[in-house]
Write a protein that holds these residues in place. Sequence first.
Motif, mmCIF file in Angstrom:
data_model
loop_
_atom_site.group_PDB
_atom_site.id
_atom_site.type_symbol
_atom_site.label_atom_id
_atom_site.label_comp_id
_atom_site.label_asym_id
_atom_site.label_seq_id
_atom_site.Cartn_x
_atom_site.Cartn_y
_atom_site.Cartn_z
ATOM 1 N N UNK A 126 0.777 -1.242 0.000
ATOM 2 C CA UNK A 126 0.000 0.000 0.000
ATOM 3 C C UNK A 126 0.803 1.285 0.000
ATOM 4 N N UNK A 127 2.035 1.235 0.486
ATOM 5 C CA UNK A 127 2.841 2.461 0.544
ATOM 6 C C UNK A 127 3.828 2.449 -0.629
ATOM 7 N N UNK A 128 3.713 3.429 -1.545
ATOM 8 C CA UNK A 128 4.643 3.436 -2.674
ATOM 9 C C UNK A 128 6.044 3.849 -2.249
ATOM 10 N N UNK A 142 8.581 1.112 12.276
ATOM 11 C CA UNK A 142 7.580 0.305 13.000
ATOM 12 C C UNK A 142 6.284 0.236 12.207
ATOM 13 N N UNK A 143 5.924 1.400 11.645
ATOM 14 C CA UNK A 143 4.710 1.415 10.830
ATOM 15 C C UNK A 143 4.893 0.472 9.640
ATOM 16 N N UNK A 144 6.069 0.540 9.018
ATOM 17 C CA UNK A 144 6.334 -0.298 7.843
ATOM 18 C C UNK A 144 6.238 -1.780 8.194
ATOM 19 N N UNK A 145 6.863 -2.162 9.299
ATOM 20 C CA UNK A 145 6.862 -3.593 9.684
ATOM 21 C C UNK A 145 5.438 -4.129 9.820
ATOM 22 N N UNK A 146 4.514 -3.253 10.233
ATOM 23 C CA UNK A 146 3.132 -3.696 10.477
ATOM 24 C C UNK A 146 2.196 -3.529 9.289
ATOM 25 N N UNK A 147 2.712 -3.012 8.175
ATOM 26 C CA UNK A 147 1.859 -2.911 6.979
ATOM 27 C C UNK A 147 1.423 -4.320 6.581
ATOM 28 N N UNK A 148 0.167 -4.442 6.125
ATOM 29 C CA UNK A 148 -0.332 -5.779 5.745
ATOM 30 C C UNK A 148 -0.715 -5.816 4.285
ATOM 31 N N UNK A 149 -0.497 -6.956 3.648
ATOM 32 C CA UNK A 149 -0.981 -7.112 2.274
ATOM 33 C C UNK A 149 -2.435 -7.596 2.312
ATOM 34 N N UNK A 150 -3.019 -7.853 1.147
ATOM 35 C CA UNK A 150 -4.445 -8.206 1.076
ATOM 36 C C UNK A 150 -4.746 -9.511 1.804
ATOM 37 N N UNK A 151 -3.731 -10.378 1.999
ATOM 38 C CA UNK A 151 -3.956 -11.646 2.703
ATOM 39 C C UNK A 151 -3.664 -11.547 4.194
ATOM 40 N N UNK A 152 -3.273 -10.364 4.659
ATOM 41 C CA UNK A 152 -2.980 -10.207 6.085
ATOM 42 C C UNK A 152 -1.531 -10.464 6.454
ATOM 43 N N UNK A 153 -0.691 -10.760 5.460
ATOM 44 C CA UNK A 153 0.743 -10.959 5.736
ATOM 45 C C UNK A 153 1.383 -9.599 5.995
ATOM 46 N N UNK A 154 2.158 -9.497 7.077
ATOM 47 C CA UNK A 154 2.802 -8.212 7.363
ATOM 48 C C UNK A 154 4.089 -8.081 6.551
ATOM 49 N N UNK A 155 4.533 -6.844 6.417
ATOM 50 C CA UNK A 155 5.820 -6.631 5.727
ATOM 51 C C UNK A 155 6.925 -7.349 6.491
ATOM 52 N N UNK A 156 6.844 -7.317 7.828
ATOM 53 C CA UNK A 156 7.870 -8.009 8.631
ATOM 54 C C UNK A 156 7.921 -9.485 8.248
ATOM 55 N N UNK A 157 6.749 -10.108 8.116
ATOM 56 C CA UNK A 157 6.715 -11.541 7.758
ATOM 57 C C UNK A 157 7.240 -11.761 6.346
ATOM 58 N N UNK A 158 6.868 -10.845 5.441
ATOM 59 C CA UNK A 158 7.281 -11.019 4.034
ATOM 60 C C UNK A 158 8.797 -10.864 3.882
ATOM 61 N N UNK A 159 9.386 -9.881 4.562
ATOM 62 C CA UNK A 159 10.844 -9.711 4.385
ATOM 63 C C UNK A 159 11.584 -10.861 5.066
ATOM 64 N N UNK A 160 11.022 -11.359 6.173
ATOM 65 C CA UNK A 160 11.674 -12.503 6.826
ATOM 66 C C UNK A 160 11.664 -13.701 5.885
ATOM 67 N N UNK A 161 10.528 -13.925 5.218
ATOM 68 C CA UNK A 161 10.441 -15.049 4.276
ATOM 69 C C UNK A 161 11.410 -14.864 3.119
ATOM 70 N N UNK A 162 11.749 -13.602 2.830
ATOM 71 C CA UNK A 162 12.678 -13.331 1.722
ATOM 72 C C UNK A 162 14.140 -13.348 2.205
ATOM 73 N N UNK A 163 14.341 -13.710 3.491
ATOM 74 C CA UNK A 163 15.716 -13.866 3.985
ATOM 75 C C UNK A 163 16.292 -12.617 4.631
ATOM 76 N N UNK A 164 15.442 -11.592 4.868
ATOM 77 C CA UNK A 164 15.944 -10.380 5.535
ATOM 78 C C UNK A 164 15.442 -10.368 6.973
ATOM 79 N N UNK A 165 16.140 -9.641 7.830
ATOM 80 C CA UNK A 165 15.697 -9.508 9.211
ATOM 81 C C UNK A 165 14.848 -8.243 9.323
ATOM 82 N N UNK A 166 13.554 -8.390 9.655
ATOM 83 C CA UNK A 166 12.688 -7.200 9.698
ATOM 84 C C UNK A 166 13.154 -6.159 10.715
ATOM 85 N N UNK A 167 13.964 -6.575 11.705
ATOM 86 C CA UNK A 167 14.464 -5.587 12.680
ATOM 87 C C UNK A 167 15.415 -4.601 12.020
#
Length: 403
Positions: A126-128, A142-167
């Motif tokens: 949602x955020x360009x 913090x706001x970014x980490x909690x952004x959610x996609x249409x399925x409810x996956x957070x950015x934190x979860x998505x970047x972790x799945x992509x091998x990055x540390x959301x912290x």
Amino acid sequence: MTTATALLETLADVGVDRLRGGYSRHGFDRADAELREWFTAEATARGLDVSTDRNGNLWAWWGTPGPNAVVTGSHLDSVPGGGAFDGPLGVVAALSALDALRAEGFRPTRPLAVVVFAEEEGGRFGVPCLGSRLLAGTLDADRARNLKDADGTTLAEAVRAAGLDPRWLGPEPELVSRIGCFVELHVEQGRGLADLDAPVGVASSILAHGRWRLTFHGEGNHAGATPLADRRDPMVPAASLVLAARRVAGSVPGARATVGRLVPTPGGTNVIPSTVDVWLDARAPGDADTRHLVDDVVAAAREAAEAEGCTVTVREESYGDTVIFDGGLRDELTSLLGGAPALPTGAGHDAGVLAGRVPTAMLFVRNPTGVSHAPAEHAEPDDCEAGVAALARVLTHLAGAPC
Ligand code: GLV
Ligand code: MN
Ligand code: MN
């Protein structure tokens, strides 16, 4: 040497959207992973050192990273059902321009880098300009980490799945301080260059723009059994909002307002929705006009909601003020490119975010259809090569001089 068009062709099968047409490539999804692999392989094959920064942006360095580096690049993600050129053209042009410099035996006196910014379109979260905003520190981590996609996956979860540390998400002042200047090549997203009969132009400004999410709350009920007088149907004020956006934008010179996404919940043909989410994209030549436009549209939406016995909540999802690109750099590039025209744009770019931090410029490549964010987006191969030649010229010039 591979042409930019031939390089683009190698991406033709990635993220094809068979349902909507065009491409759907979104930050940290499967297509994005393939695109990252593709970029890493292409850059590595050119002897560039590739790394991922804390926010998922990819960097390919020719020479020691910074300081005073000349950086070029763009993004590889798309809007849902987008065209092939918005973003990828700037990345393939950057790689092709480096090929051209090498073929000429050019030895840069400053470091050069190609960057691929993450989730520029905001098509998933949602955020360009997500990657460049995080890098530059204009989006709260913090706001970014909690952004959610249409399925409810957070950015934190998505970047972790992509091998990055959301912290790690957040500003990278040290990396930004390595950038001496940034030049993004992009397909033009209007008919400016086509009307001027020019293959390449230079950007002058970007409209102020933002996204607002309005949620209309009503009462879910039966489409057949509920008399009209008993309804609190949130779709009715949502429809008023769409019409108000067009009406109000029409009264502000140079303004645009769009509703491109509207989601009723639960979303059944025979169900009066309980809520409707509507995303308003509003743009105008200045901050005050953009704010007034949105205030007026929201006021109309509130009035329509009240008339239907509904309520509405409003949330600003993103905002960026008008960008005027560095005038000195713009003039330097227009004269270097033999009087290439300078054009404003209504489209947002990572270059607009970077412009708040470092001298930044954009090159546009003619788009004969004038269409963008849709499969009809186009640039002729000859114009793409003219863009590459212009970018190579600019990089040669800048990598030998301060900017
Ligand atoms: C991105 O291209 C935008 O203008 O929203
Ligand atoms: Mn775009
Ligand atoms: Mn773009």
